[in-house]
Design a protein around this motif. Structure first.
Motif, short mmCIF file in Angstrom:
data_model
loop_
_atom_site.label_atom_id
_atom_site.label_comp_id
_atom_site.label_asym_id
_atom_site.label_seq_id
_atom_site.Cartn_x
_atom_site.Cartn_y
_atom_site.Cartn_z
N THR A 233 45.97 46.48 48.16
CA THR A 233 45.81 47.16 46.87
C THR A 233 47.16 47.59 46.33
O THR A 233 47.42 47.50 45.12
N GLY A 234 48.04 48.05 47.23
CA GLY A 234 49.39 48.42 46.80
C GLY A 234 50.16 47.24 46.25
O GLY A 234 50.89 47.36 45.26
N LEU A 235 50.00 46.08 46.87
CA LEU A 235 50.64 44.87 46.36
C LEU A 235 50.14 44.53 44.97
O LEU A 235 50.93 44.24 44.06
N ILE A 236 48.82 44.60 44.80
CA ILE A 236 48.23 44.28 43.49
C ILE A 236 48.75 45.24 42.43
O ILE A 236 49.11 44.84 41.32
N GLY A 237 48.82 46.53 42.79
CA GLY A 237 49.30 47.51 41.82
C GLY A 237 50.77 47.36 41.50
O GLY A 237 51.18 47.42 40.34
N THR A 238 51.58 47.12 42.53
CA THR A 238 53.03 47.00 42.33
C THR A 238 53.38 45.79 41.49
O THR A 238 54.28 45.85 40.64
N THR A 239 52.69 44.68 41.72
CA THR A 239 53.00 43.43 41.00
C THR A 239 52.11 43.22 39.78
O THR A 239 52.24 42.19 39.12
N ARG A 240 51.21 44.18 39.55
CA ARG A 240 50.21 44.04 38.47
C ARG A 240 49.41 42.75 38.61
O ARG A 240 49.07 42.09 37.63
N LYS A 242 50.36 39.99 39.87
CA LYS A 242 51.14 38.76 39.78
C LYS A 242 51.89 38.55 41.10
O LYS A 242 52.98 39.11 41.31
N PHE A 243 51.29 37.80 42.00
CA PHE A 243 51.91 37.43 43.27
C PHE A 243 51.32 36.09 43.68
O PHE A 243 50.33 35.63 43.11
N ASP A 244 51.91 35.46 44.68
CA ASP A 244 51.48 34.11 45.04
C ASP A 244 50.38 34.10 46.10
O ASP A 244 49.45 33.30 46.03
N ARG A 245 50.47 35.00 47.10
CA ARG A 245 49.52 34.90 48.21
C ARG A 245 49.47 36.21 48.98
O ARG A 245 50.47 36.92 49.08
N ALA A 246 48.32 36.52 49.56
CA ALA A 246 48.17 37.67 50.47
C ALA A 246 47.21 37.30 51.58
O ALA A 246 46.09 36.84 51.32
N TRP A 247 47.65 37.47 52.82
CA TRP A 247 46.81 37.26 53.99
C TRP A 247 46.46 38.63 54.56
O TRP A 247 47.34 39.34 55.06
N MET A 248 45.21 39.02 54.51
CA MET A 248 44.76 40.28 55.10
C MET A 248 44.28 39.99 56.53
O MET A 248 43.30 39.27 56.73
N GLN A 260 35.54 42.75 53.12
CA GLN A 260 34.69 41.76 52.46
C GLN A 260 34.18 42.30 51.12
O GLN A 260 34.12 41.57 50.12
N GLN A 261 33.83 43.59 51.10
CA GLN A 261 33.43 44.22 49.84
C GLN A 261 34.59 44.23 48.85
O GLN A 261 34.41 43.99 47.65
N PHE A 262 35.79 44.49 49.37
CA PHE A 262 36.99 44.48 48.53
C PHE A 262 37.18 43.10 47.89
O PHE A 262 37.45 43.00 46.68
N LEU A 263 37.01 42.06 48.66
CA LEU A 263 37.19 40.71 48.13
C LEU A 263 36.13 40.37 47.09
O LEU A 263 36.42 39.66 46.11
N ARG A 264 34.91 40.86 47.30
CA ARG A 264 33.85 40.58 46.32
C ARG A 264 34.19 41.17 44.95
O ARG A 264 33.72 40.66 43.91
N ALA A 267 35.73 38.43 42.96
CA ALA A 267 35.03 37.14 42.88
C ALA A 267 35.11 36.58 41.45
O ALA A 267 34.85 37.29 40.47
N GLY A 268 35.46 35.31 41.36
CA GLY A 268 35.53 34.66 40.06
C GLY A 268 36.80 34.92 39.29
O GLY A 268 36.96 34.43 38.17
N THR A 269 37.74 35.67 39.88
CA THR A 269 39.01 35.94 39.21
C THR A 269 40.13 35.14 39.87
O THR A 269 39.96 34.54 40.93
N GLU A 270 41.30 35.18 39.25
CA GLU A 270 42.45 34.48 39.79
C GLU A 270 42.85 35.03 41.16
O GLU A 270 43.34 34.29 42.02
N LEU A 271 42.61 36.32 41.36
CA LEU A 271 43.00 36.93 42.63
C LEU A 271 42.17 36.41 43.81
O LEU A 271 42.62 36.45 44.95
N GLU A 272 40.97 35.95 43.54
CA GLU A 272 40.10 35.49 44.61
C GLU A 272 40.76 34.38 45.42
O GLU A 272 40.68 34.37 46.66
N ARG A 273 41.42 33.46 44.76
CA ARG A 273 42.04 32.33 45.48
C ARG A 273 43.36 32.73 46.15
O ARG A 273 43.86 32.00 47.01
N LYS A 274 43.91 33.88 45.77
CA LYS A 274 45.20 34.29 46.32
C LYS A 274 45.08 35.10 47.60
O LYS A 274 46.03 35.18 48.38
N ILE A 275 43.93 35.74 47.81
CA ILE A 275 43.77 36.67 48.93
C ILE A 275 42.79 36.09 49.94
O ILE A 275 41.68 35.68 49.59
#
Length: 399
Positions: A233-240, A242-248, A260-264, A267-275
């Motif tokens: 969440t901090g990464l998302i906030g810091t970069t607004r 805009k980042f390439d990839r995140a492995w949790m 899993q709830q966080f990822l849902r 769902a359907g957004t650009e961030l879904e494929r990045k995380i």
């Protein structure tokens, strides 16, 4: 015990003086009135824990036959008929009545946060009640052998490896980091949180607001110990976003459901494929290990291999989990940061990523983690920050 002058000398000068005092008498920093009661009553000493927090639970579990955990004080819970780790909860008024009648009672201030700590410290001073904080109790009762390593007394390690800490101070890249090191070490020598409180930053500054790291729109973030998604969440906030990839990466089964709830949510957004979510513990090599699933920030690998299969998790090196060279690695994995770094050598050498590595779980972390990073990838600048008002979240930054 004489008062310690926190502001009278430089933090480094004070450390050397405190180290000398510790070596002469490790219990020098324990209040005299509490020492006298414990010396007089020994195993018959009764302890009343102030506050229903983790440190209180650790004390009760570790006390054993060295005394009796008589009661726990919590004015908000005392009227519910509850217990805390098998010990009855009472009110402050009942506690004050007890200590008037029983000279064998010592209070243990187990509160984590400054406001609560000061409330009980002031109460005990006004009523002349012998009182120890958690760290003082661990030292005077010699509880290290029965404690979780994450809350052990660092004093013996600091005294034994003082030259290493001096060398580390010279390796740190900025004066604030050096000041932080001396003050964190001085806390562990004196058991006095005032040392680190004078340099501590807010918890919200952890990882992304240390003042040491900068971030771009092309971050590839490895989140070891993803917990409840605070860091991602901090990464998302810091970069607004805009980042390439995140492995949790997170092995705790309770936290995995939260993630899993966080990822849902995306769902359907650009961030879904990045995380992506990876249900593993991280270490040096593949293994299957017993794990304590507690949710939140406390889950950890357990020693031994006799746990039930349902408690077992898969251990994987970071180098086998991620599929691209990272730009930022964060680790907060309850004392297993060094094995995890050993399983990340290829990733670190591939792109010299910036790193935020927790260094407060083991007394040796502040020495062993920089030494290992220097051995595999020379050239990093190293910073140090402390991010809470209790002993947690001292973090090494490599950049």
């Amino acid at each position: 015990m004489s008062a310690v002058d926190i502001a009278g000398k430089s933090a480094e000068e004070s450390f050397y003086r405190l180290l000398e005092q510790y070596r002469e008498d490790a219990a020098y920093f324990v209040p005299d009135n509490a020492r006298k009661v414990i010396a007089q009553y020994g195993k018959a000493t009764k302890y009343v824990v102030l506050g229903t927090k983790d440190f209180g639970a650790q004390f009760i579990a570790a006390l054993g036959d060295k005394g009796t955990a008589l009661h726990v004080v919590d004015d908000f819970k005392c009227h519910r008929g509850e217990q805390f780790w098998g010990v009855d909860i009472i009110s402050t008024d009942v506690f004050l009545d007890l200590v008037k009648k029983d000279p064998s009672i010592v209070a243990i201030n187990s509160c984590r946060y400054d406001h609560s700590k000061r409330f009980f410290d002031d109460l005990c001073r006004r009523h002349d009640i012998p009182c120890l904080n958690f760290e003082q109790a661990v030292r005077v009762l010699d509880l290290n052998g029965s404690l979780d390593y994450r809350v052990a007394d660092w004093g013996p390690v600091i005294a034994d490896r003082a030259d290493g800490f001096v060398a580390l101070s010279k390796r740190l890249a900025d004066s604030y980091s050096q000041e932080t090191l001396w003050r964190v070490l001085s806390f562990h020598l004196t058991c006095d949180p005032e040392w680190y409180l004078n340099v501590a930053r807010q918890y919200c500054t952890l990882y992304f607001r240390s003042g040491l790291l900068s971030f771009t729109e092309h971050e590839k973030f490895v989140d070891c110990g993803a917990s409840i998604a605070e860091s991602t969440t901090g990464l998302i906030g810091t970069t607004r976003g805009k980042f390439d990839r995140a492995w949790m990466i997170e092995p705790d089964s309770i936290n995995i459901k939260t993630l899993q709830q966080f990822l849902r949510r995306y769902a359907g957004t650009e961030l879904e494929r990045k995380i992506s979510l990876h249900p593993y513990a991280v270490g040096e090599s593949r293994a299957r290990v017993p794990f304590n699933h507690v949710g939140g920030h406390g889950g950890s690998i357990l020693p031994g291999g006799d746990e039930k299969p349902s408690g077992m998790v898969e251990l994987r090196p970071v180098d086998e989990i991620i599929d691209d060279a990272p730009t930022f690695i964060k680790m907060d994995i309850e004392g297993f940061e060094l094995p995890a770094l050993k399983g990340s050598i290829k990733s670190i050498q591939a792109g010299h990523p910036k790193m935020a590595i927790s260094a407060y779980h083991r007394a040796t972390d502040l020495l062993d983690l920089p030494a290992f990073v220097d051995s595999i990838e020379p050239g990093y600048r190293i910073g140090l920050r402390h991010h809470t008002e209790d002993r947690w979240d001292t973090c090494l930054y490599f950049y």
